[in-house]
Design a protein around this motif. Structure first.
Motif, mmCIF file in Angstrom:
data_model
loop_
_atom_site.group_PDB
_atom_site.id
_atom_site.type_symbol
_atom_site.label_atom_id
_atom_site.label_comp_id
_atom_site.label_asym_id
_atom_site.label_seq_id
_atom_site.Cartn_x
_atom_site.Cartn_y
_atom_site.Cartn_z
ATOM 1 N N VAL A 36 35.187 0.780 49.835
ATOM 2 C CA VAL A 36 35.876 0.247 48.661
ATOM 3 C C VAL A 36 35.673 1.299 47.576
ATOM 4 O O VAL A 36 34.655 1.293 46.896
ATOM 5 N N PRO A 37 36.621 2.205 47.397
ATOM 6 C CA PRO A 37 36.347 3.416 46.607
ATOM 7 C C PRO A 37 36.280 3.237 45.100
ATOM 8 O O PRO A 37 36.727 4.090 44.343
ATOM 9 N N VAL A 38 35.699 2.146 44.629
ATOM 10 C CA VAL A 38 35.589 1.967 43.176
ATOM 11 C C VAL A 38 34.621 2.969 42.560
ATOM 12 O O VAL A 38 34.828 3.414 41.431
ATOM 13 N N ALA A 39 33.574 3.345 43.271
ATOM 14 C CA ALA A 39 32.640 4.338 42.735
ATOM 15 C C ALA A 39 33.311 5.697 42.644
ATOM 16 O O ALA A 39 33.116 6.438 41.682
ATOM 17 N N PHE A 40 34.095 6.029 43.626
ATOM 18 C CA PHE A 40 34.824 7.300 43.607
ATOM 19 C C PHE A 40 35.818 7.328 42.451
ATOM 20 O O PHE A 40 35.940 8.321 41.744
ATOM 21 N N ILE A 41 36.500 6.220 42.237
ATOM 22 C CA ILE A 41 37.520 6.137 41.184
ATOM 23 C C ILE A 41 36.898 6.226 39.796
ATOM 24 O O ILE A 41 37.484 6.809 38.884
ATOM 25 N N ALA A 46 34.485 10.362 35.342
ATOM 26 C CA ALA A 46 33.500 10.311 34.256
ATOM 27 C C ALA A 46 32.577 11.522 34.297
ATOM 28 O O ALA A 46 32.269 12.118 33.259
ATOM 29 N N GLN A 47 32.138 11.912 35.487
ATOM 30 C CA GLN A 47 31.287 13.090 35.605
ATOM 31 C C GLN A 47 32.052 14.359 35.246
ATOM 32 O O GLN A 47 31.490 15.278 34.652
ATOM 33 N N ALA A 48 33.318 14.425 35.592
ATOM 34 C CA ALA A 48 34.126 15.602 35.245
ATOM 35 C C ALA A 48 34.291 15.718 33.735
ATOM 36 O O ALA A 48 34.222 16.824 33.179
ATOM 37 N N MET A 49 34.483 14.598 33.060
ATOM 38 C CA MET A 49 34.663 14.629 31.608
ATOM 39 C C MET A 49 33.380 15.004 30.878
ATOM 40 O O MET A 49 33.434 15.623 29.821
ATOM 41 N N THR A 50 32.244 14.632 31.435
ATOM 42 C CA THR A 50 30.975 14.945 30.776
ATOM 43 C C THR A 50 30.389 16.277 31.243
ATOM 44 O O THR A 50 29.329 16.675 30.762
ATOM 45 N N GLY A 51 31.052 16.929 32.177
ATOM 46 C CA GLY A 51 30.578 18.219 32.678
ATOM 47 C C GLY A 51 29.449 18.113 33.671
ATOM 48 O O GLY A 51 28.780 19.104 33.954
ATOM 49 N N GLU A 52 29.205 16.949 34.227
ATOM 50 C CA GLU A 52 28.116 16.742 35.177
ATOM 51 C C GLU A 52 28.568 16.780 36.632
ATOM 52 O O GLU A 52 27.757 16.621 37.531
ATOM 53 N N LEU A 53 29.840 17.003 36.872
ATOM 54 C CA LEU A 53 30.363 17.004 38.237
ATOM 55 C C LEU A 53 30.034 18.336 38.913
ATOM 56 O O LEU A 53 30.363 19.400 38.392
ATOM 57 N N ALA A 54 29.397 18.252 40.056
ATOM 58 C CA ALA A 54 29.045 19.456 40.807
ATOM 59 C C ALA A 54 30.313 20.093 41.381
ATOM 60 O O ALA A 54 31.298 19.405 41.643
#
Length: 88
Positions: A36-41, A46-54
């Protein structure tokens, strides 16, 4: 056919999306990301907007999204293929 319990189930699952995916144990993370890809969505943007996405996650995200789209499309085509009209 009563479907009110399904609405409660969806409310519970989507309520889990309010929290970061890192707050859950690993099996729950996998379930909320791939089944259930709610975490992915919610987590990836959110991580991309805050610059925390690897970088690995940034490169894998389109692949995961495409795979989930293909699985959903196949499920939809199978469901439509086995649909029988309720009125006839």
């Amino acid at each position: 056919m009563k479907t009110q319990n399904v609405a409660e189930l969806f409310n519970g699952v989507f309520g889990a999306a309010r929290f970061p995916v890192s707050a859950f144990p690993l099996p729950v993370r996998a379930f909320l990301t791939f089944v259930v890809p709610v975490a992915f969505i919610t987590t990836v943007p959110a991580q991309a907007m805050t610059g925390e996405l690897a970088w690995g996650a940034a490169l894998a995200s389109p692949v995961v999204a495409a795979a989930l789209f293909v699985v959903t499309r196949l499920f939809w085509l199978r469901a439509v293929g086995s649909y029988t009209s309720a009125s006839s």
